[in-house]
Scaffold this motif. Structure first.
Motif, PDB file in Angstrom:
ATOM      1  N   GLU A  25     101.160   5.332 -21.246  1.00 50.02           N
ATOM      2  CA  GLU A  25     102.188   5.118 -21.224  1.00 50.02           C
ATOM      3  C   GLU A  25     103.068   4.931 -21.672  1.00 50.02           C
ATOM      4  OE1 GLU A  25     105.227   8.015 -20.813  1.00 50.02           O
ATOM      5  OE2 GLU A  25     103.584   8.464 -19.465  1.00 50.02           O
ATOM      6  N   GLY A  26     103.512   4.966 -22.911  1.00 49.11           N
ATOM      7  CA  GLY A  26     104.763   4.491 -23.553  1.00 49.11           C
ATOM      8  C   GLY A  26     103.964   4.139 -25.223  1.00 49.11           C
ATOM      9  N   ILE A  27     102.694   3.656 -24.969  1.00 51.42           N
ATOM     10  CA  ILE A  27     101.622   3.000 -26.498  1.00 51.42           C
ATOM     11  C   ILE A  27     102.469   3.345 -27.813  1.00 51.42           C
ATOM     12  CG2 ILE A  27      99.720   4.475 -26.480  1.00 51.42           C
ATOM     13  CD1 ILE A  27      98.014   2.479 -27.065  1.00 51.42           C
ATOM     14  N   ALA A  28     102.853   2.719 -28.185  1.00 52.06           N
ATOM     15  CA  ALA A  28     103.078   2.940 -29.664  1.00 52.06           C
ATOM     16  C   ALA A  28     102.235   2.417 -30.908  1.00 52.06           C
ATOM     17  CB  ALA A  28     104.510   2.088 -29.806  1.00 52.06           C
ATOM     18  N   VAL A  29     102.818   2.473 -32.047  1.00 52.38           N
ATOM     19  CA  VAL A  29     101.864   1.352 -33.321  1.00 52.38           C
ATOM     20  C   VAL A  29     102.713   1.154 -33.610  1.00 52.38           C
ATOM     21  CG1 VAL A  29     101.020   2.224 -35.833  1.00 52.38           C
ATOM     22  CG2 VAL A  29     100.925   4.143 -33.952  1.00 52.38           C
ATOM     23  N   ARG A  30     102.272  -0.222 -34.087  1.00 49.42           N
ATOM     24  CA  ARG A  30     102.684  -1.179 -34.564  1.00 49.42           C
ATOM     25  C   ARG A  30     102.273  -1.642 -36.263  1.00 49.42           C
ATOM     26  NH1 ARG A  30     103.110  -7.390 -35.120  1.00 49.42           N
ATOM     27  NH2 ARG A  30     105.385  -8.256 -34.640  1.00 49.42           N
ATOM     28  N   PRO A  50     103.618  -0.445 -24.524  1.00 50.26           N
ATOM     29  CA  PRO A  50     104.903  -1.317 -23.878  1.00 50.26           C
ATOM     30  C   PRO A  50     104.445  -3.143 -24.061  1.00 50.26           C
ATOM     31  CG  PRO A  50     104.613   0.503 -23.049  1.00 50.26           C
ATOM     32  CD  PRO A  50     102.727   0.391 -23.423  1.00 50.26           C
ATOM     33  N   GLY A  51     106.000  -3.616 -23.952  1.00 50.34           N
ATOM     34  CA  GLY A  51     105.936  -5.081 -24.187  1.00 50.34           C
ATOM     35  C   GLY A  51     105.227  -5.453 -25.363  1.00 50.34           C
ATOM     36  N   TYR A  68     106.119   0.449 -34.378  1.00 50.86           N
ATOM     37  CA  TYR A  68     107.099  -0.833 -34.048  1.00 50.86           C
ATOM     38  C   TYR A  68     106.910  -1.114 -36.235  1.00 50.86           C
ATOM     39  CZ  TYR A  68     108.715  -0.289 -30.086  1.00 50.86           C
ATOM     40  OH  TYR A  68     109.172  -0.481 -27.905  1.00 50.86           O
ATOM     41  N   LEU A  69     108.165  -2.066 -36.423  1.00 53.51           N
ATOM     42  CA  LEU A  69     107.677  -2.583 -37.830  1.00 53.51           C
ATOM     43  C   LEU A  69     107.799  -3.868 -37.666  1.00 53.51           C
ATOM     44  CD1 LEU A  69     108.939   0.595 -40.271  1.00 53.51           C
ATOM     45  CD2 LEU A  69     106.749   0.094 -39.739  1.00 53.51           C
TER      46      LEU A  69
END
Length: 196
Positions: A25-30, A50-51, A68-69
């Motif tokens: 849940e809520g995973i993003a790319v950095r 997340p986190g 996220y950059l």
């Protein structure tokens, strides 16, 4: 600033699919760059649960994914394009970051970035024909740039005269705040006598 990087629709679709498979849940790319502003710069794309993001990261909210950059990588990610090219084998994600190796610097950039920029954009190309290159090792507290003369420049008798003169002149002309340059192999300076 967030318009610095472009992530094409096909890349967003592909990344959204990958993220979904992670079932978090809520995973993003950095996106971040290791050793930015050097010839060894690598642009990296990683899962970011997340986190796991840094507090200073810049968040890019896209239609299908969140990215996220890394703050330190931002100047180097200007004009970067993340794309996905589908082919019979499934396709490939590509990241082109034309400024990763060469930062766009200006008068407000950190001194270190500006020294690196001049070394990589103006000084090293001229040395490449001799197999030499110069790297910034550190900036001392009194604004002296400690440089390592590598490759074909080392042990060359002319290195002191031609190179250091020319490099010092160029750097000091461009970056007036710089107090001077020192060769990392300069044994005459014993203030930091750690090479006993």
């Amino acid at each position: 600033m967030s318009d610095s990087i472009q992530i094409t629709d096909s890349a967003q679709d592909y990344l959204a699919e990958l993220l979904e498979k992670q079932n978090v849940e809520g995973i993003a790319v950095r996106i971040f760059i290791t050793q930015p502003g050097t010839p060894y710069a690598e642009t990296c794309l990683a899962y970011c649960r997340p986190g796991e993001e840094e507090p200073s990261d810049e968040l890019l909210e896209l239609e299908k994914i969140r990215v996220y950059l890394d703050k330190n990588s931002l100047p180097f990610l200007e004009e970067a394009v993340v794309d996905f090219n589908a082919d019979r084998m499934g396709g490939q994600l590509t990241i082109k970051a034309p400024n990763a190796k060469m930062p766009k610097v200006n008068a407000d950039s950190p001194l270190e970035d500006r020294v690196n920029y001049i070394l990589y954009s103006e000084i090293n190309p001229g040395l490449a024909s001799h197999g030499g290159e110069i790297k910034l090792i550190e900036l001392t507290d009194d604004q002296v740039a400690v440089l390592a003369f590598g490759g074909g420049c080392q042990g060359c008798a002319a290195v002191d005269l031609t190179l250091k003169d020319g490099v010092e002149r160029t750097l000091l002309e461009r970056i007036p705040e710089l107090a001077g340059i020192r060769d990392v192999t300069d044994h005459t300076d014993t203030t930091n006598a750690y090479y006993r």
